[in-house]
Design an enzyme around this catalytic site. Structure first.
Site, PDB file in Angstrom:
ATOM      1  N   ASN A  10       0.872  -1.174   0.000  1.00  0.00           N
ATOM      2  CA  ASN A  10       0.000   0.000   0.000  1.00  0.00           C
ATOM      3  C   ASN A  10       0.910   1.226   0.000  1.00  0.00           C
ATOM      4  O   ASN A  10       1.466   1.583   1.033  1.00  0.00           O
ATOM      5  CB  ASN A  10      -0.884  -0.046   1.253  1.00  0.00           C
ATOM      6  CG  ASN A  10      -1.715   1.214   1.428  1.00  0.00           C
ATOM      7  OD1 ASN A  10      -1.768   2.068   0.537  1.00  0.00           O
ATOM      8  ND2 ASN A  10      -2.360   1.339   2.580  1.00  0.00           N
ATOM      9  N   TRP A  11       1.033   1.843  -1.160  1.00  0.00           N
ATOM     10  CA  TRP A  11       1.983   2.962  -1.288  1.00  0.00           C
ATOM     11  C   TRP A  11       1.438   4.250  -0.694  1.00  0.00           C
ATOM     12  O   TRP A  11       2.145   5.253  -0.609  1.00  0.00           O
ATOM     13  CB  TRP A  11       2.354   3.181  -2.761  1.00  0.00           C
ATOM     14  CG  TRP A  11       3.132   2.061  -3.382  1.00  0.00           C
ATOM     15  CD1 TRP A  11       3.506   0.877  -2.799  1.00  0.00           C
ATOM     16  CD2 TRP A  11       3.651   2.008  -4.729  1.00  0.00           C
ATOM     17  NE1 TRP A  11       4.212   0.103  -3.685  1.00  0.00           N
ATOM     18  CE2 TRP A  11       4.318   0.778  -4.885  1.00  0.00           C
ATOM     19  CE3 TRP A  11       3.603   2.890  -5.814  1.00  0.00           C
ATOM     20  CZ2 TRP A  11       4.941   0.404  -6.077  1.00  0.00           C
ATOM     21  CZ3 TRP A  11       4.221   2.524  -7.000  1.00  0.00           C
ATOM     22  CH2 TRP A  11       4.891   1.295  -7.124  1.00  0.00           C
ATOM     23  N   LYS A  12       0.164   4.246  -0.311  1.00  0.00           N
ATOM     24  CA  LYS A  12      -0.475   5.443   0.273  1.00  0.00           C
ATOM     25  C   LYS A  12      -0.232   6.657  -0.621  1.00  0.00           C
ATOM     26  O   LYS A  12      -0.234   6.529  -1.839  1.00  0.00           O
ATOM     27  CB  LYS A  12       0.002   5.648   1.716  1.00  0.00           C
ATOM     28  CG  LYS A  12      -0.179   4.377   2.558  1.00  0.00           C
ATOM     29  CD  LYS A  12      -0.058   4.607   4.024  1.00  0.00           C
ATOM     30  CE  LYS A  12      -0.258   3.290   4.759  1.00  0.00           C
ATOM     31  NZ  LYS A  12      -0.256   3.414   6.198  1.00  0.00           N
ATOM     32  N   HIS A  96      -9.764   1.219   4.620  1.00  0.00           N
ATOM     33  CA  HIS A  96      -8.497   1.398   5.352  1.00  0.00           C
ATOM     34  C   HIS A  96      -8.728   2.312   6.549  1.00  0.00           C
ATOM     35  O   HIS A  96      -9.530   3.246   6.482  1.00  0.00           O
ATOM     36  CB  HIS A  96      -7.434   1.992   4.411  1.00  0.00           C
ATOM     37  CG  HIS A  96      -6.072   1.950   5.026  1.00  0.00           C
ATOM     38  ND1 HIS A  96      -5.656   2.892   5.938  1.00  0.00           N
ATOM     39  CD2 HIS A  96      -5.060   1.067   4.886  1.00  0.00           C
ATOM     40  CE1 HIS A  96      -4.421   2.583   6.328  1.00  0.00           C
ATOM     41  NE2 HIS A  96      -4.041   1.479   5.715  1.00  0.00           N
ATOM     42  N   GLU A  98      -7.100   4.680   7.731  1.00  0.00           N
ATOM     43  CA  GLU A  98      -6.865   6.111   7.492  1.00  0.00           C
ATOM     44  C   GLU A  98      -8.089   6.757   6.852  1.00  0.00           C
ATOM     45  O   GLU A  98      -8.282   7.966   6.952  1.00  0.00           O
ATOM     46  CB  GLU A  98      -5.602   6.284   6.628  1.00  0.00           C
ATOM     47  CG  GLU A  98      -4.350   6.045   7.462  1.00  0.00           C
ATOM     48  CD  GLU A  98      -3.175   5.464   6.699  1.00  0.00           C
ATOM     49  OE1 GLU A  98      -3.169   5.524   5.459  1.00  0.00           O
ATOM     50  OE2 GLU A  98      -2.256   4.934   7.366  1.00  0.00           O
ATOM     51  N   GLU A 168      -5.775  -4.975  10.376  1.00  0.00           N
ATOM     52  CA  GLU A 168      -4.799  -3.911  10.596  1.00  0.00           C
ATOM     53  C   GLU A 168      -5.135  -3.163  11.881  1.00  0.00           C
ATOM     54  O   GLU A 168      -5.944  -2.218  11.860  1.00  0.00           O
ATOM     55  CB  GLU A 168      -4.809  -2.934   9.415  1.00  0.00           C
ATOM     56  CG  GLU A 168      -4.426  -3.554   8.091  1.00  0.00           C
ATOM     57  CD  GLU A 168      -3.828  -2.517   7.149  1.00  0.00           C
ATOM     58  OE1 GLU A 168      -2.692  -2.720   6.702  1.00  0.00           O
ATOM     59  OE2 GLU A 168      -4.483  -1.502   6.878  1.00  0.00           O
ATOM     60  N   GLY A 174       1.927   2.276  10.819  1.00  0.00           N
ATOM     61  CA  GLY A 174       2.860   3.394  10.695  1.00  0.00           C
ATOM     62  C   GLY A 174       3.536   3.778  11.995  1.00  0.00           C
ATOM     63  O   GLY A 174       4.152   4.833  12.092  1.00  0.00           O
ATOM     64  N   SER A 214       2.961  -2.053  10.485  1.00  0.00           N
ATOM     65  CA  SER A 214       4.404  -2.099  10.769  1.00  0.00           C
ATOM     66  C   SER A 214       5.040  -3.452  10.424  1.00  0.00           C
ATOM     67  O   SER A 214       5.919  -3.925  11.152  1.00  0.00           O
ATOM     68  CB  SER A 214       4.689  -1.712  12.222  1.00  0.00           C
ATOM     69  OG  SER A 214       4.271  -0.374  12.457  1.00  0.00           O
ATOM     70  N   GLY A 235       2.663  -1.112   4.340  1.00  0.00           N
ATOM     71  CA  GLY A 235       2.703   0.307   4.011  1.00  0.00           C
ATOM     72  C   GLY A 235       4.144   0.771   3.809  1.00  0.00           C
ATOM     73  O   GLY A 235       4.734   0.584   2.740  1.00  0.00           O
ATOM     74  N   GLY A 236       4.721   1.348   4.861  1.00  0.00           N
ATOM     75  CA  GLY A 236       6.055   1.956   4.769  1.00  0.00           C
ATOM     76  C   GLY A 236       7.103   1.081   4.094  1.00  0.00           C
ATOM     77  O   GLY A 236       7.850   1.551   3.224  1.00  0.00           O
TER      78      GLY A 236
HETATM   79  P1  PGA Z   1       2.484   0.317   7.694  1.00  0.00           P
HETATM   80  O1  PGA Z   1       1.048   0.513   7.003  1.00  0.00           O
HETATM   81  O2  PGA Z   1       3.067  -0.964   7.135  1.00  0.00           O
HETATM   82  O3  PGA Z   1       3.279   1.526   7.275  1.00  0.00           O
HETATM   83  O4  PGA Z   1       2.257   0.238   9.153  1.00  0.00           O
HETATM   84  C1  PGA Z   1       0.195  -0.571   6.741  1.00  0.00           C
HETATM   85  C2  PGA Z   1      -1.084  -0.083   6.132  1.00  0.00           C
HETATM   86  O5  PGA Z   1      -1.554   0.998   6.507  1.00  0.00           O
HETATM   87  O6  PGA Z   1      -1.669  -0.733   5.244  1.00  0.00           O
END
Ligand code: PGA
Length: 253
Positions: A10-12, A96, A98, A168, A174, A214, A235-236
């Site tokens: 997930n490149w956000k 998600h 967010e 999640e 994050g 994470s 994500g990251g």
């Molecule tokens: P993260 O994000 O790996 O940076 O914690 C995961 C996600 O939000 O899908």
């Protein structure tokens, strides 16, 4: 049949056309010749085309990060499931945290996205997860239950075969604080049990449940080794080919 592990990046709201293209090309190169794992990357809408070009002919699939639940119409700024399909996506992330917590998305709205995605031939990745306060209050299972009942409303077992669920925990996204393998396993087992009630035991047994929050190259193996963890939503660590590929490698190990 054991479930095939599924690793999605997930490149956000990161990358440019150029860095996205380079990252996708590096992921394709790194995945060449690997079998036994499904891999996808989910760039921002604006780069679906360029990234799709870089993935063309490879087993790495394209996904979007969000979708609006209507195929066309006067919805300024929104992107429809048919558009996402048209640009070459197989997957779409829905619900998600967010978007739930930052943008106020509700379970009924998320449920309409799940249906719209499936009707357009997309495979939705439905995200669920509790906040830190909810976990501390002992409400993790109640929260997951509400998100599953709300998000999966009206789905039949056949449609659900194309569904992925991503557990999640909000406190792990994050933050660098991942769920322990035991915490992930407990939540995943609960999700699978509830999906057996909601979608039928066979669908639940075949359901891919990813863990997200994470996930890094150094913790992926222990989380992915849990019996009900079928992959990761990253994500990251998906923004660098090396760290993402190390997670993919942990899934096939
Ligand atoms: P993260 O994000 O790996 O940076 O914690 C995961 C996600 O939000 O899908």
């Amino acid at each position: 049949m054991p479930r095939t592990k599924f690793i999605a990046g997930n490149w956000k709201m990161f990358t440019t056309a150029q860095t996205g293209r380079e990252l996708a090309a590096a992921v394709v190169k790194g995945c060449a010749g690997w079998a036994g794992v499904r891999v996808a990357v989910c760039p921002p809408f604006t780069y679906l085309n360029v990234v799709g070009e870089a993935l063309r002919g490879s087993p790495v699939a394209l996904g979007a990060q969000n979708v609006y639940p209507a195929n066309e119409g006067a919805f300024t700024g929104e992107v429809s499931p048919t558009m996402i399909k048209d640009v070459g996506c197989r997957y779409v992330i829905v619900g998600h945290s967010e978007r739930r917590h930052g943008l106020g998305e509700t379970d009924p709205f998320i449920n309409s996205k799940v249906h719209a995605a499936l009707n357009a031939g997309l495979d939705p990745i439905l995200c669920v997860g509790e906040t830190s306060d909810q976990r501390k209050a002992g409400r993790t299972e109640a929260v997951l239950d509400g998100q599953l009942v709300g998000g999966l409303q009206g789905l039949n077992g056949g449609q659900a075969q194309r569904l992925t669920i991503a557990y999640e925990p909000v406190w792990a996204i994050g933050t660098g604080v991942n769920a322990t393998p035991e915490q992930a396993q407990d939540a995943h087992a609960f999700i699978r049990r509830r999906c057996a009630d909601l979608l039928g035991p066979e669908t639940a047994a075949n359901l891919t449940i990813q863990y997200g929050g994470s996930v890094k190259s150094d913790n992926a193996a222990s989380i992915l080794a849990q019996p009900d963890v079928d992959g990761a939503l990253v994500g990251g660590a998906s923004l660098k080919a090396d760290s993402f590929l190390a997670i993919v490698r942990a899934a096939v190990a």
